[in-house]
Design a protein around this motif. Structure first.
Motif, PDB file in Angstrom:
ATOM      1  N   TYR A  46       0.887  -1.595  -0.200  1.00  0.00           N
ATOM      2  CA  TYR A  46       0.205   0.005  -0.018  1.00  0.00           C
ATOM      3  C   TYR A  46       0.862   1.372  -0.117  1.00  0.00           C
ATOM      4  N   LYS A  47       1.752   1.361   0.417  1.00  0.00           N
ATOM      5  CA  LYS A  47       2.670   2.333   0.965  1.00  0.00           C
ATOM      6  C   LYS A  47       3.636   2.732  -0.433  1.00  0.00           C
ATOM      7  N   MET A  48       3.725   4.004  -0.127  1.00  0.00           N
ATOM      8  CA  MET A  48       5.090   4.786  -1.611  1.00  0.00           C
ATOM      9  C   MET A  48       6.229   4.391  -1.233  1.00  0.00           C
ATOM     10  N   PRO A  49       7.106   5.217  -1.551  1.00  0.00           N
ATOM     11  CA  PRO A  49       8.230   4.570  -0.864  1.00  0.00           C
ATOM     12  C   PRO A  49       8.967   5.652  -0.246  1.00  0.00           C
ATOM     13  N   GLU A  50       8.377   7.138  -0.733  1.00  0.00           N
ATOM     14  CA  GLU A  50       8.844   8.416   0.586  1.00  0.00           C
ATOM     15  C   GLU A  50       8.480   8.159   2.001  1.00  0.00           C
ATOM     16  N   GLU A  51       6.484   7.899   2.223  1.00  0.00           N
ATOM     17  CA  GLU A  51       6.443   6.893   3.166  1.00  0.00           C
ATOM     18  C   GLU A  51       6.364   5.399   4.369  1.00  0.00           C
ATOM     19  N   PHE A  52       7.055   4.810   3.116  1.00  0.00           N
ATOM     20  CA  PHE A  52       7.540   3.674   3.753  1.00  0.00           C
ATOM     21  C   PHE A  52       9.052   3.978   4.136  1.00  0.00           C
ATOM     22  N   GLY A  53       9.908   4.116   2.920  1.00  0.00           N
ATOM     23  CA  GLY A  53      11.192   4.996   4.407  1.00  0.00           C
ATOM     24  C   GLY A  53      10.492   5.829   5.031  1.00  0.00           C
ATOM     25  N   SER A  54      10.148   6.941   5.385  1.00  0.00           N
ATOM     26  CA  SER A  54       9.717   7.704   6.002  1.00  0.00           C
ATOM     27  C   SER A  54       9.734   6.729   7.654  1.00  0.00           C
ATOM     28  N   LEU A  55       8.154   5.542   7.558  1.00  0.00           N
ATOM     29  CA  LEU A  55       8.347   4.683   8.160  1.00  0.00           C
ATOM     30  C   LEU A  55       9.139   3.776   9.233  1.00  0.00           C
ATOM     31  N   ILE A  56      10.378   3.192   8.907  1.00  0.00           N
ATOM     32  CA  ILE A  56      11.493   2.811   8.934  1.00  0.00           C
ATOM     33  C   ILE A  56      12.441   4.037   9.451  1.00  0.00           C
ATOM     34  N   ALA A  57      12.634   5.014   9.193  1.00  0.00           N
ATOM     35  CA  ALA A  57      13.389   5.973   9.897  1.00  0.00           C
ATOM     36  C   ALA A  57      12.709   6.188  11.327  1.00  0.00           C
ATOM     37  N   THR A  58      11.384   6.164  11.757  1.00  0.00           N
ATOM     38  CA  THR A  58      10.526   6.228  12.408  1.00  0.00           C
ATOM     39  C   THR A  58      11.092   4.997  13.476  1.00  0.00           C
ATOM     40  N   VAL A  59      10.758   3.699  13.278  1.00  0.00           N
ATOM     41  CA  VAL A  59      10.835   2.759  13.643  1.00  0.00           C
ATOM     42  C   VAL A  59      12.426   3.385  14.137  1.00  0.00           C
ATOM     43  N   LYS A  60      13.599   3.231  13.419  1.00  0.00           N
ATOM     44  CA  LYS A  60      14.921   3.050  13.910  1.00  0.00           C
ATOM     45  C   LYS A  60      15.272   4.594  15.139  1.00  0.00           C
ATOM     46  N   ASN A  61      14.283   5.914  14.684  1.00  0.00           N
ATOM     47  CA  ASN A  61      14.891   6.756  15.240  1.00  0.00           C
ATOM     48  C   ASN A  61      13.546   7.150  17.066  1.00  0.00           C
ATOM     49  N   THR A  62      12.903   6.556  17.099  1.00  0.00           N
ATOM     50  CA  THR A  62      12.128   6.560  18.183  1.00  0.00           C
ATOM     51  C   THR A  62      11.613   4.978  19.219  1.00  0.00           C
ATOM     52  N   VAL A  63      11.851   3.579  18.228  1.00  0.00           N
ATOM     53  CA  VAL A  63      12.287   2.815  19.517  1.00  0.00           C
ATOM     54  C   VAL A  63      13.303   2.736  20.305  1.00  0.00           C
ATOM     55  N   PRO A  64      13.491   3.115  21.456  1.00  0.00           N
ATOM     56  CA  PRO A  64      14.171   3.339  22.781  1.00  0.00           C
ATOM     57  C   PRO A  64      15.591   2.063  22.519  1.00  0.00           C
ATOM     58  N   ASN A  65      14.949   0.755  22.202  1.00  0.00           N
ATOM     59  CA  ASN A  65      15.545  -0.701  22.237  1.00  0.00           C
ATOM     60  C   ASN A  65      16.766  -0.980  20.826  1.00  0.00           C
ATOM     61  N   ILE A  66      15.878  -0.531  19.400  1.00  0.00           N
ATOM     62  CA  ILE A  66      15.706  -1.287  18.039  1.00  0.00           C
ATOM     63  C   ILE A  66      17.629  -1.426  17.901  1.00  0.00           C
ATOM     64  N   SER A  67      18.699  -0.569  18.647  1.00  0.00           N
ATOM     65  CA  SER A  67      19.916  -0.910  18.585  1.00  0.00           C
ATOM     66  C   SER A  67      19.986  -2.789  18.935  1.00  0.00           C
ATOM     67  N   LYS A  68      19.358  -3.317  19.608  1.00  0.00           N
ATOM     68  CA  LYS A  68      19.240  -5.002  20.105  1.00  0.00           C
ATOM     69  C   LYS A  68      18.455  -5.769  19.127  1.00  0.00           C
ATOM     70  N   ALA A  69      18.291  -5.112  17.665  1.00  0.00           N
ATOM     71  CA  ALA A  69      17.447  -6.408  17.168  1.00  0.00           C
ATOM     72  C   ALA A  69      17.328  -4.760  15.012  1.00  0.00           C
ATOM     73  N   VAL A  70      18.373  -6.777  14.588  1.00  0.00           N
ATOM     74  CA  VAL A  70      18.147  -5.808  13.407  1.00  0.00           C
ATOM     75  C   VAL A  70      17.031  -5.375  12.556  1.00  0.00           C
ATOM     76  N   ILE A  71      16.549  -4.672  11.871  1.00  0.00           N
ATOM     77  CA  ILE A  71      15.145  -3.479  11.182  1.00  0.00           C
ATOM     78  C   ILE A  71      14.681  -4.679  10.281  1.00  0.00           C
ATOM     79  N   SER A  72      13.704  -5.466   9.527  1.00  0.00           N
ATOM     80  CA  SER A  72      13.607  -5.989   8.368  1.00  0.00           C
ATOM     81  C   SER A  72      12.518  -5.432   8.046  1.00  0.00           C
TER      82      SER A  72
END
Ligand code: KIV
Ligand code: ZN
Length: 509
Positions: free
Chosen positions: A175-201
């Motif tokens: 459903y997503k457009m590339p810009e929207e999807f890219g920014s969703l991934i950026a939000t996950v990367k920048n706001t989930v506090p423990n994200i460095s403990k996992a690989v984002i897929s």
């Protein structure tokens, strides 16, 4: 400077197999898994073990036989699925349990009929449960791209705390457009506090033709695992195509600035293998692996290419493993050259199968002047399809023409529990192929409907073999069949009997 690596998670054997008619039997799945390992994929999702005993067995066999990649199994967020998954992947040196549950309100309320809190608890509980078996746990938030972002992030944080090592953000319905999807991934990367403990897929579907673009946008925003399939096969419009993602990373190396373990020279073999085994043909203009991907038709382009290939080619056919010459073997070729060619085409075969294929190759080479790669692939596919031949063609005679009612007489040998009988029937039809198929239906007594039929020349020249690919429907399931011969009525009959033999095997399984 050492580059960050993007991991390739191949789901050809799970999501790819969900393409209508693309089901593969055990031997075929093992062939594909061997080639995925040769190509250097990091993770192979081998199947959905709880979904059927056949799937369980194939995940187990792949875990036992395939060395190198992580072997993952798919599981819903419940103890039964996870236990079955573990029981099949545990044979691998590197097992992974891949758990999923939907996080969008639409799926939570309408499909699961639960609340957000219930789904949150199930996600955490299931990851903790899976952790008892294995360290490598992946969690997927199905329909993540249509989920409430705050809720999605809270689930991701909680499953990482529970032990998930990879968190997958699927664009389940493309459903997503590339810009929207890219920014969703950026939000996950920048706001989930423990994200460095996992690989984002990420796991993108192709409903709007954007699966690859969305996967690349995700990589640019921090995703370090991409889920994809060979030739982009998969549910509905398919998944992101593995070959397109990796060739974008290679061709635009300085744009993405990431590394990968994939051997791009294995792409062509993998594409051919998957297309031949599943019967899902590759469209000629498909990027990277389509028949026209490196063909230059217009005079201006050909002129430019002769002066400098870079004028019209941004990547070379060699980089994806397209063989330089399509002409390979003839009747004077020996066993060694034949064996070598089969290996080069991506097949891993045992000696007795190779021997019987060599005998069939000699018979074919007597009929045809030149045996091309595609002829060899057709030969191998027939030889290794692994479909137990309950029915075997003994005789086909067909009459047709102008002002003639097409009529076929077919004799099949049927082997069941070491008892063999010969059954013969005749039938009329709307054309010669229909007459043959009606006669076969009378013999088997099965109500099989033809839903798709295509015929193509396997190679070039007057003595080219015809390859028939069909799809048939039996009791609401679609099966594919393939047959090759220098005689197209024989190829048609072979394809139908191939599909019927598959049905018999699947029904038994
Ligand atoms: O499309 C999808 O969301 C999937 C899973 C990863 C849940 O196939
Ligand atoms: Zn999917």
């Amino acid at each position: 400077m050492k580059k960050d690596k993007v991991l390739f998670f191949d789901t050809t054997l799970r999501d790819g197999e969900q393409s209508p008619g693309a089901s593969m039997n055990l031997k075929e799945k093992i062939q594909v898994a061997h080639q995925l390992a040769n190509m250097g994929v990091d993770i192979i999702e081998a199947g959905f073990p709880i979904s059927s005993p056949g799937d369980f067995e194939s995940v187990k066999s792949i875990a036992q036989q395939i060395k190198g990649p992580v072997i993952a199994g798919f599981a819903r967020a419940n103890e039964k699925d996870i236990t079955a998954c573990w029981e099949s992947v545990k044979y691998s040196k590197n097992p992974r349990i891949h758990i999923f549950i939907a996080t969008s309100d639409l799926h939570i309320e309408k499909k699961l009929q639960k609340t957000r809190q219930e789904v949150f608890d199930m996600a955490v509980r299931s990851v903790k449960f899976a952790k008892k078996f294995c360290d490598d746990i992946e969690f997927s938030a199905e329909d993540a791209s249509r989920s409430d972002i705050k809720y999605l992030c809270s689930v991701i944080e909680a499953v990482i705390d529970a032990g998930a090592k990879t968190v997958n953000i699927p664009d389940t319905v493309g459903y997503k457009m590339p810009e929207e999807f890219g920014s969703l991934i950026a939000t996950v990367k920048n706001t989930v506090p423990n994200i460095s403990k996992a690989v984002i897929s990420v796991h993108c579907h192709n409903d709007l033709g954007l699966a690859v673009a969305n996967s690349l946008a995700a990589i640019s925003n921090g995703a370090r695992q991409v889920e994809c399939t060979v030739n982009g096969i998969g549910e509905r419009a398919g998944n992101a195509a593995l070959e397109e993602i990796v060739m974008a990373l290679k061709t635009r190396e300085y744009f993405f600035n990431v590394g990968y373990n994939l051997k791009t020279k294995e792409i062509y073999k993998s594409s051919k293998l998957v297309s031949n085994i599943t019967g899902v043909l590759v469209q000629p203009n498909k990027a990277v692996v389509g028949a026209n991907a490196f063909a230059h038709e217009s005079g201006i382009h050909q002129d430019g290419m002769l002066k400098d290939r870079n004028t019209y080619e941004i990547m070379s056919p060699e980089a994806v493993g397209v063989p330089e010459s399509l002409l390979v073997l003839g009747k004077h070729s020996g066993r060694h050259a034949f064996t070598r060619r089969i290996k080069d085409l991506g097949y891993t075969l045992e000696a007795p199968i190779m021997e019987s294929l060599f005998e069939r190759f000699k018979i074919l080479a007597d009929k045809k002047k030149c045996v091309f790669d595609d002829d060899i692939i057709a030969l191998v596919e027939e030889g290794i399809s692994g479909v137990k031949e309950t029915y075997f063609i003994d005789y086909v005679h067909v009459t047709s023409g102008v002002s003639v009612i097409p009529t076929a007489t077919v004799r099949l040998k049927k082997t069941d529990k070491s008892k063999t009988e010969t059954i013969q029937e005749a039938s009329c039809g709307t054309g010669p192929v229909d007459a043959i198929y009606q006669a076969i239906n009378k013999i088997t007594g099965m109500k099989v409907d033809l839903v798709d039929y295509s015929l193509r020349a396997v190679s070039v020249g007057e003595d080219a073999q015809g390859e028939v690919n069909i799809k048939v429907k039996y009791k609401d399931s679609v099966y594919t069949g393939k047959g090759t011969s220098t005689d197209i009525t024989e190829a048609s009959a072979k394809a139908y009997v191939h599909a019927i033999n598959k049905i018999v095997v699947m029904q038994k399984e």
